[in-house]
Design a protein around this motif. Structure first.
Motif, mmCIF file in Angstrom:
data_model
loop_
_atom_site.group_PDB
_atom_site.id
_atom_site.type_symbol
_atom_site.label_atom_id
_atom_site.label_comp_id
_atom_site.label_asym_id
_atom_site.label_seq_id
_atom_site.Cartn_x
_atom_site.Cartn_y
_atom_site.Cartn_z
ATOM 1 N N ALA A 90 0.839 -1.205 0.000
ATOM 2 C CA ALA A 90 0.000 0.000 0.000
ATOM 3 C C ALA A 90 0.870 1.249 0.000
ATOM 4 O O ALA A 90 0.519 2.264 -0.610
ATOM 5 N N ALA A 91 2.023 1.195 0.684
ATOM 6 C CA ALA A 91 2.922 2.342 0.736
ATOM 7 C C ALA A 91 3.464 2.665 -0.651
ATOM 8 O O ALA A 91 3.497 3.828 -1.076
ATOM 9 N N GLU A 92 3.883 1.651 -1.382
ATOM 10 C CA GLU A 92 4.397 1.844 -2.737
ATOM 11 C C GLU A 92 3.292 2.355 -3.656
ATOM 12 O O GLU A 92 3.523 3.233 -4.507
ATOM 13 N N LEU A 93 2.089 1.843 -3.464
ATOM 14 C CA LEU A 93 0.945 2.275 -4.257
ATOM 15 C C LEU A 93 0.622 3.744 -3.984
ATOM 16 O O LEU A 93 0.368 4.521 -4.904
ATOM 17 N N LEU A 94 0.654 4.128 -2.712
ATOM 18 C CA LEU A 94 0.343 5.508 -2.341
ATOM 19 C C LEU A 94 1.323 6.480 -2.978
ATOM 20 O O LEU A 94 0.941 7.544 -3.474
ATOM 21 N N ARG A 95 2.589 6.117 -2.992
ATOM 22 C CA ARG A 95 3.601 6.996 -3.588
ATOM 23 C C ARG A 95 3.334 7.198 -5.087
ATOM 24 O O ARG A 95 3.418 8.311 -5.609
ATOM 25 N N ALA A 96 2.981 6.111 -5.777
ATOM 26 C CA ALA A 96 2.714 6.196 -7.211
ATOM 27 C C ALA A 96 1.441 6.998 -7.492
ATOM 28 O O ALA A 96 1.391 7.811 -8.428
ATOM 29 N N VAL A 97 0.417 6.777 -6.678
ATOM 30 C CA VAL A 97 -0.840 7.505 -6.854
ATOM 31 C C VAL A 97 -0.632 8.997 -6.614
ATOM 32 O O VAL A 97 -1.176 9.842 -7.332
#
Length: 207
Positions: A90-97
């Motif tokens: 989720a952390a990696e996803l949040l950064r990309a979003v």
């Protein structure tokens, strides 16, 4: 004669609703909600006021449809984008979003959101659908991803609310201040905390 007779005109134009909604969404993202009237929207879309009302019974009905389209379009992007599908946490996803949401075209949805809140903030039950579309449906999307990372359902629900508030709050800050570097540092700090908490939780589960 049956009272359930179908309106022939409604059937004839039914297929146009998605097309009109897409165009209306773009118009409202560009022009905002303040002072919005259906007649200028209809004129910009190249249809009559009556045609627009045939698909969207009122201005509030159109705004609700627009809010829902913004959400569903973003949800579809989250599911279809290769980088996001391959995010390992989720952390990696949040950064990309976050990177995507900082693009000018995407930032318009936050301006629209803040206008929605100002326009509907003092209303009550009639805005439950709008409230769900701009809050609950988003937290559910985030909570589902957090649950996939191993967060217990109650924690995933609470954390999803916090993550959504952080992103929207930082977008408001960015729109007001224009300080992208400071907003990026803040989201990076939040991402690191989220990633640390996820790793700590995983270690506890396996300890």
């Amino acid at each position: 004669m049956s009272s359930s007779r179908v309106d022939g005109r409604a059937l004839r134009f039914q297929h146009r609703r998605p097309e009109l909604l897409a165009a209306a969404t773009e118009y409202i993202l560009e022009h905002g909600v303040t002072g919005l009237s259906l007649r200028p929207v209809a004129q910009a879309l190249g249809v009559t006021h009556a045609t627009l009302l045939r698909h969207f019974s009122s201005k509030d009905a159109l705004l609700l449809a627009v809010a829902e389209k913004v959400r569903t379009d973003m949800a579809a992007w989250l599911m279809s984008d290769v980088e996001l599908r391959e995010a390992r946490s989720a952390a990696e996803l949040l950064r990309a979003v976050w990177r995507r949401l900082c693009e000018p075209q995407e930032q318009r949805q936050f301006l629209l959101l803040f206008e929605f809140v100002g326009h509907h903030g003092e209303k009550s039950g009639e805005d439950e659908e709008l409230s769900r579309s701009i809050v609950q449906d988003w937290t559910e999307i985030i909570a589902d991803r957090l649950a996939a990372d191993g967060w217990p359902p109650e924690d995933a629900s609470a954390l999803s609310t916090l993550v959504l508030a952080q992103v929207r709050g930082l977008q408001l800050d960015l729109l007001v201040s224009g300080d992208r570097a400071r907003a990026d540092r803040a989201i990076d700090f939040a991402v690191r905390l989220l990633d640390h908490s996820t790793r700590a939780g995983s270690a506890d589960d396996h300890g």
